[in-house]
Motif scaffolding. Structure first.
Motif, PDB file in Angstrom:
ATOM      1  N   ARG A 346      11.267  -9.008  -3.151  1.00 28.28           N
ATOM      2  CA  ARG A 346       9.797  -8.955  -3.072  1.00 28.28           C
ATOM      3  C   ARG A 346       9.219  -8.120  -4.228  1.00 28.28           C
ATOM      4  NH1 ARG A 346       6.363 -10.276   0.863  1.00 28.28           N
ATOM      5  NH2 ARG A 346       8.028 -10.409   2.435  1.00 28.28           N
ATOM      6  N   ASP A 347       8.353  -8.751  -4.999  1.00 24.74           N
ATOM      7  CA  ASP A 347       7.753  -8.079  -6.150  1.00 24.74           C
ATOM      8  C   ASP A 347       6.502  -8.860  -6.569  1.00 24.74           C
ATOM      9  OD1 ASP A 347       7.402  -6.325  -8.265  1.00 24.74           O
ATOM     10  OD2 ASP A 347       8.809  -7.380  -9.600  1.00 24.74           O
ATOM     11  N   PRO A 348       5.309  -8.257  -6.486  1.00 25.58           N
ATOM     12  CA  PRO A 348       5.073  -6.846  -6.158  1.00 25.58           C
ATOM     13  C   PRO A 348       5.209  -6.575  -4.662  1.00 25.58           C
ATOM     14  CG  PRO A 348       2.990  -7.983  -6.417  1.00 25.58           C
ATOM     15  CD  PRO A 348       4.054  -8.980  -6.783  1.00 25.58           C
ATOM     16  N   ASN A 349       5.307  -5.292  -4.328  1.00 22.32           N
ATOM     17  CA  ASN A 349       5.414  -4.865  -2.939  1.00 22.32           C
ATOM     18  C   ASN A 349       4.443  -3.699  -2.751  1.00 22.32           C
ATOM     19  OD1 ASN A 349       6.138  -4.006  -0.377  1.00 22.32           O
ATOM     20  ND2 ASN A 349       8.331  -4.277  -0.721  1.00 22.32           N
ATOM     21  N   LYS A 350       3.240  -4.030  -2.322  1.00 24.70           N
ATOM     22  CA  LYS A 350       2.166  -3.030  -2.255  1.00 24.70           C
ATOM     23  C   LYS A 350       2.104  -2.331  -0.888  1.00 24.70           C
ATOM     24  CE  LYS A 350      -0.667  -5.506  -5.643  1.00 24.70           C
ATOM     25  NZ  LYS A 350      -1.985  -6.155  -5.922  1.00 24.70           N
ATOM     26  N   HIS A 351       3.277  -2.018  -0.352  1.00 26.93           N
ATOM     27  CA  HIS A 351       3.293  -1.345   0.949  1.00 26.93           C
ATOM     28  C   HIS A 351       2.665   0.054   0.840  1.00 26.93           C
ATOM     29  CE1 HIS A 351       6.394   1.757   0.332  1.00 26.93           C
ATOM     30  NE2 HIS A 351       7.070   0.870  -0.380  1.00 26.93           N
ATOM     31  N   ILE A 352       2.183   0.540   1.971  1.00 21.32           N
ATOM     32  CA  ILE A 352       1.605   1.883   2.000  1.00 21.32           C
ATOM     33  C   ILE A 352       2.326   2.741   3.046  1.00 21.32           C
ATOM     34  CG2 ILE A 352      -0.654   1.447   0.993  1.00 21.32           C
ATOM     35  CD1 ILE A 352      -1.786   1.016   3.766  1.00 21.32           C
ATOM     36  N   ALA A 353       3.647   2.586   3.089  1.00 27.63           N
ATOM     37  CA  ALA A 353       4.442   3.374   4.027  1.00 27.63           C
ATOM     38  C   ALA A 353       4.390   4.860   3.712  1.00 27.63           C
ATOM     39  CB  ALA A 353       5.889   2.881   4.025  1.00 27.63           C
ATOM     40  N   PHE A 354       4.105   5.209   2.452  1.00 36.88           N
ATOM     41  CA  PHE A 354       3.988   6.613   2.064  1.00 36.88           C
ATOM     42  C   PHE A 354       2.536   7.095   2.057  1.00 36.88           C
ATOM     43  CE2 PHE A 354       7.996   5.462  -0.271  1.00 36.88           C
ATOM     44  CZ  PHE A 354       8.851   6.273   0.470  1.00 36.88           C
ATOM     45  N   GLY A 355       1.639   6.287   2.585  1.00 38.98           N
ATOM     46  CA  GLY A 355       0.231   6.642   2.508  1.00 38.98           C
ATOM     47  C   GLY A 355      -0.336   6.285   1.150  1.00 38.98           C
ATOM     48  N   TYR A 356      -1.495   6.863   0.857  1.00 37.47           N
ATOM     49  CA  TYR A 356      -2.173   6.554  -0.408  1.00 37.47           C
ATOM     50  C   TYR A 356      -3.147   7.688  -0.717  1.00 37.47           C
ATOM     51  CZ  TYR A 356      -4.736   4.008  -4.017  1.00 37.47           C
ATOM     52  OH  TYR A 356      -5.305   3.637  -5.199  1.00 37.47           O
ATOM     53  N   GLY A 357      -3.407   7.883  -2.010  1.00 36.29           N
ATOM     54  CA  GLY A 357      -4.413   8.864  -2.399  1.00 36.29           C
ATOM     55  C   GLY A 357      -3.899  10.292  -2.361  1.00 36.29           C
ATOM     56  N   VAL A 358      -4.779  11.234  -2.070  1.00 34.78           N
ATOM     57  CA  VAL A 358      -4.432  12.656  -2.172  1.00 34.78           C
ATOM     58  C   VAL A 358      -3.350  13.048  -1.167  1.00 34.78           C
ATOM     59  CG1 VAL A 358      -6.695  13.283  -3.085  1.00 34.78           C
ATOM     60  CG2 VAL A 358      -6.296  13.395  -0.615  1.00 34.78           C
ATOM     61  N   HIS A 359      -3.206  12.277  -0.092  1.00 39.24           N
ATOM     62  CA  HIS A 359      -2.205  12.608   0.920  1.00 39.24           C
ATOM     63  C   HIS A 359      -0.943  11.756   0.788  1.00 39.24           C
ATOM     64  CE1 HIS A 359      -4.534  15.511   3.221  1.00 39.24           C
ATOM     65  NE2 HIS A 359      -5.578  14.725   3.031  1.00 39.24           N
ATOM     66  N   PHE A 360      -0.756  11.127  -0.382  1.00 39.37           N
ATOM     67  CA  PHE A 360       0.477  10.371  -0.625  1.00 39.37           C
ATOM     68  C   PHE A 360       1.674  11.277  -0.374  1.00 39.37           C
ATOM     69  CE2 PHE A 360       3.849   8.727  -3.416  1.00 39.37           C
ATOM     70  CZ  PHE A 360       3.879   7.395  -3.029  1.00 39.37           C
ATOM     71  N   CYS A 361       2.699  10.758   0.281  1.00 41.00           N
ATOM     72  CA  CYS A 361       3.842  11.547   0.730  1.00 41.00           C
ATOM     73  C   CYS A 361       4.461  12.366  -0.402  1.00 41.00           C
ATOM     74  CB  CYS A 361       4.897  10.627   1.325  1.00 41.00           C
ATOM     75  SG  CYS A 361       6.418  11.467   1.800  1.00 41.00           S
ATOM     76  N   LEU A 362       4.570  13.667  -0.180  1.00 40.82           N
ATOM     77  CA  LEU A 362       5.127  14.579  -1.176  1.00 40.82           C
ATOM     78  C   LEU A 362       6.572  14.236  -1.502  1.00 40.82           C
ATOM     79  CD1 LEU A 362       4.582  17.220  -2.798  1.00 40.82           C
ATOM     80  CD2 LEU A 362       5.449  18.492  -0.815  1.00 40.82           C
ATOM     81  N   GLY A 363       7.333  13.785  -0.505  1.00 42.68           N
ATOM     82  CA  GLY A 363       8.754  13.525  -0.695  1.00 42.68           C
ATOM     83  C   GLY A 363       9.114  12.071  -0.946  1.00 42.68           C
ATOM     84  N   ALA A 364       8.148  11.256  -1.365  1.00 44.69           N
ATOM     85  CA  ALA A 364       8.407   9.824  -1.534  1.00 44.69           C
ATOM     86  C   ALA A 364       9.541   9.551  -2.522  1.00 44.69           C
ATOM     87  CB  ALA A 364       7.129   9.112  -1.981  1.00 44.69           C
ATOM     88  N   ALA A 365       9.545  10.256  -3.647  1.00 48.37           N
ATOM     89  CA  ALA A 365      10.591  10.018  -4.658  1.00 48.37           C
ATOM     90  C   ALA A 365      11.965  10.374  -4.120  1.00 48.37           C
ATOM     91  CB  ALA A 365      10.293  10.829  -5.917  1.00 48.37           C
ATOM     92  N   LEU A 366      12.049  11.456  -3.338  1.00 44.78           N
ATOM     93  CA  LEU A 366      13.331  11.839  -2.746  1.00 44.78           C
ATOM     94  C   LEU A 366      13.793  10.798  -1.745  1.00 44.78           C
ATOM     95  CD1 LEU A 366      15.605  13.882  -2.315  1.00 44.78           C
ATOM     96  CD2 LEU A 366      14.151  15.024  -0.619  1.00 44.78           C
ATOM     97  N   ALA A 367      12.890  10.310  -0.915  1.00 42.34           N
ATOM     98  CA  ALA A 367      13.250   9.298   0.074  1.00 42.34           C
ATOM     99  C   ALA A 367      13.770   8.039  -0.604  1.00 42.34           C
ATOM    100  CB  ALA A 367      12.039   8.973   0.948  1.00 42.34           C
ATOM    101  N   ARG A 368      13.076   7.582  -1.626  1.00 42.20           N
ATOM    102  CA  ARG A 368      13.509   6.378  -2.347  1.00 42.20           C
ATOM    103  C   ARG A 368      14.901   6.584  -2.943  1.00 42.20           C
ATOM    104  NH1 ARG A 368       7.437   5.785  -4.502  1.00 42.20           N
ATOM    105  NH2 ARG A 368       6.904   3.772  -3.533  1.00 42.20           N
ATOM    106  N   MET A 369      15.104   7.764  -3.542  1.00 42.44           N
ATOM    107  CA  MET A 369      16.393   8.040  -4.183  1.00 42.44           C
ATOM    108  C   MET A 369      17.523   8.056  -3.160  1.00 42.44           C
ATOM    109  SD  MET A 369      17.471  11.282  -6.554  1.00 42.44           S
ATOM    110  CE  MET A 369      17.589  12.426  -5.172  1.00 42.44           C
ATOM    111  N   GLU A 370      17.290   8.651  -2.004  1.00 39.87           N
ATOM    112  CA  GLU A 370      18.324   8.722  -0.974  1.00 39.87           C
ATOM    113  C   GLU A 370      18.698   7.338  -0.454  1.00 39.87           C
ATOM    114  OE1 GLU A 370      18.003  12.224   1.902  1.00 39.87           O
ATOM    115  OE2 GLU A 370      15.996  12.133   1.038  1.00 39.87           O
ATOM    116  N   VAL A 371      17.689   6.516  -0.160  1.00 44.44           N
ATOM    117  CA  VAL A 371      17.969   5.163   0.326  1.00 44.44           C
ATOM    118  C   VAL A 371      18.744   4.387  -0.735  1.00 44.44           C
ATOM    119  CG1 VAL A 371      16.975   3.009   1.179  1.00 44.44           C
ATOM    120  CG2 VAL A 371      15.904   5.193   1.784  1.00 44.44           C
TER     121      VAL A 371
END
Length: 412
Positions: A346-371
């Motif tokens: 799937r590309d593009p994949n515009k999911h908002i599982a990490f939220g959006y805007g100023v409250h975008f998940c702080l640990g999103a990059a770590l989560a992606r890397m771990e998975v």
């Protein structure tokens, strides 16, 4: 049953923890809401009323308008009683804050999750991934993938980052499961809200002691950075410090474990996608995003309108609460082609599982890397895998995913 009654019952599901254990029923109701009542009023049970927002575009609009729709005073959906208890305890995590306070507090941990920091952590993520796949080999040919693998891999990662000693990992996992699973009969501590609040208080006590230790003897970890942080030259209060620890420790592993276990389940149920990913490891970044979209570990956040606001012709009054249903948005037919198809390309994949805007998940990059690290280690070694029993979901309205995934497998 009338259309109005059907819509009302679909909205009420968002306040029913058990609805999230039956994904077929849940998504049928959410699909109905998106089509017929994307902004619907929900007044049910022990919860203060709220507007259910189920369309991707509307959630994005509200997330952008963070000056109008604030996190405070009701950042997540809990009962009136739980709202009052949390206010009494004085919980103040990042999800309870708005700018400029939110921006100042977010900055404390931000450097630990930037690309440079992620590159430094990559070796640790890969090392742990190998350890846990090796444990699968040793435990095989069967295991409960959630409880034996998926909950522990990200737990070890985030606890290492915080500087929590390994002998305390099990306690941290127990507290997290009790907090996020306090609507689940298997995980909740007791039947009273007072008993269930004890998990949070015990975690707070643990981090109060850790704060004192890090202030007396600073170390080179995120835990020490939090303990010794200042805002405008002043140290964080005790409740602010332990609240920061709690959100990083709990959300930092529970959400990732849900993505890993949900991703594994999706690959088992879609063997063509598993074969595609094994044949082309270059698809892994896209597959990771699809796993996260598919599972959407954070089901919702709440916002409170600070002024009257019109959305799709509906007047949301100042003081009204809105529930942002990320699990609905990530199946929105207007955004995703074949949203109910699990597609590792799937590309593009515009999911908002990490939220959006100023409250975008702080640990999103770590989560992606771990998975990514985990499945990059697992899939080349995976010869076969199948379910040996039903997958079971946590009953929750906030954070969760699978709690049991019994599998039989062969690994190299």
């Amino acid at each position: 049953m009338s259309d109005a009654t059907t819509i009302e019952s679909a909205g009420a599901m968002l306040a029913d923890p058990k609805a999230y254990t039956d994904e077929g029923r849940l998504h049928a109701g959410l699909t109905r809401l998106r089509a017929t009542a994307p902004v619907s009023y929900v007044d049910v049970g022990d919860y203060a009323p709220f507007w259910a927002i189920t369309k991707h575009a509307d959630i994005m609009e509200i997330e952008r308008a963070n000056d109008i729709f604030t996190n405070s005073p009701r950042p997540v959906l809990v009962t009136r009683e739980a709202d009052e208890q949390q206010a009494a305890v004085g919980i103040r995590t990042l999800i309870h804050m708005d700018d400029p306070e939110h921006r100042d507090f977010r900055a404390i941990g931000a450097n630990w999750f930037r690309p440079k920091a992620m590159r430094a952590l990559k070796a640790r993520a890969d090392e742990l991934a190998k350890q846990f796949v090796d444990k699968m080999v040793a435990a095989g040919p069967e295991c409960d993938f959630v409880q034996q693998v998926a909950v522990n891999y990200p737990l070890y990662m985030i606890m290492s980052l915080l500087g929590v000693p390994e002998q305390d990992f099990a306690s941290m996992l127990k507290w997290t499961q009790e907090m996020f699973g306090n609507d689940d009969d298997e995980f909740k501590r007791g039947d009273s809200k007072e008993e269930q609040m004890m998990a949070l208080l015990e975690m707070f006590q643990y981090f109060t002691e850790l704060t004192a230790a890090r202030r007396a003897n600073p170390t080179d970890d995120l835990g020490s950075a939090i303990a010794n942080a200042t805002i405008n030259g002043e140290p964080l209060s005790d409740i602010e410090t332990v609240s920061y620890y709690a959100i990083v420790a709990a959300a930092g592993h529970d959400t990732t474990s849900a993505s890993i276990s949900g991703g594994m389940h999706a690959l088992i149920e879609n063997p063509d996608q598993l074969a595609k990913l094994q044949a082309d490891p270059g698809l892994m970044p896209l597959a990771v995003e699809e796993m996260i979209r598919w599972t959407t570990p954070v089901k919702e956040f709440m916002r409170t309108a600070q002024q009257d606001y019109d959305l799709r012709g509906v007047r949301i009054a100042a003081g009204d609460s809105v529930l942002l249903s990320y699990v609905s948005a990530n199946r929105d037919e207007d955004i995703f082609d074949d949203p109910f198809t699990f597609d590792v390309t799937r590309d593009p994949n515009k999911h908002i599982a990490f939220g959006y805007g100023v409250h975008f998940c702080l640990g999103a990059a770590l989560a992606r890397m771990e998975v990514n690290s985990f499945f990059t280690e697992l899939l080349p070694r995976l010869k076969s895998v199948e379910l040996t029993g039903p997958a079971q979901h946590v009953a929750t309205t906030f954070v969760g995913g699978l709690k049991h995934l019994p599998i039989r497998y062969e690994l190299a």
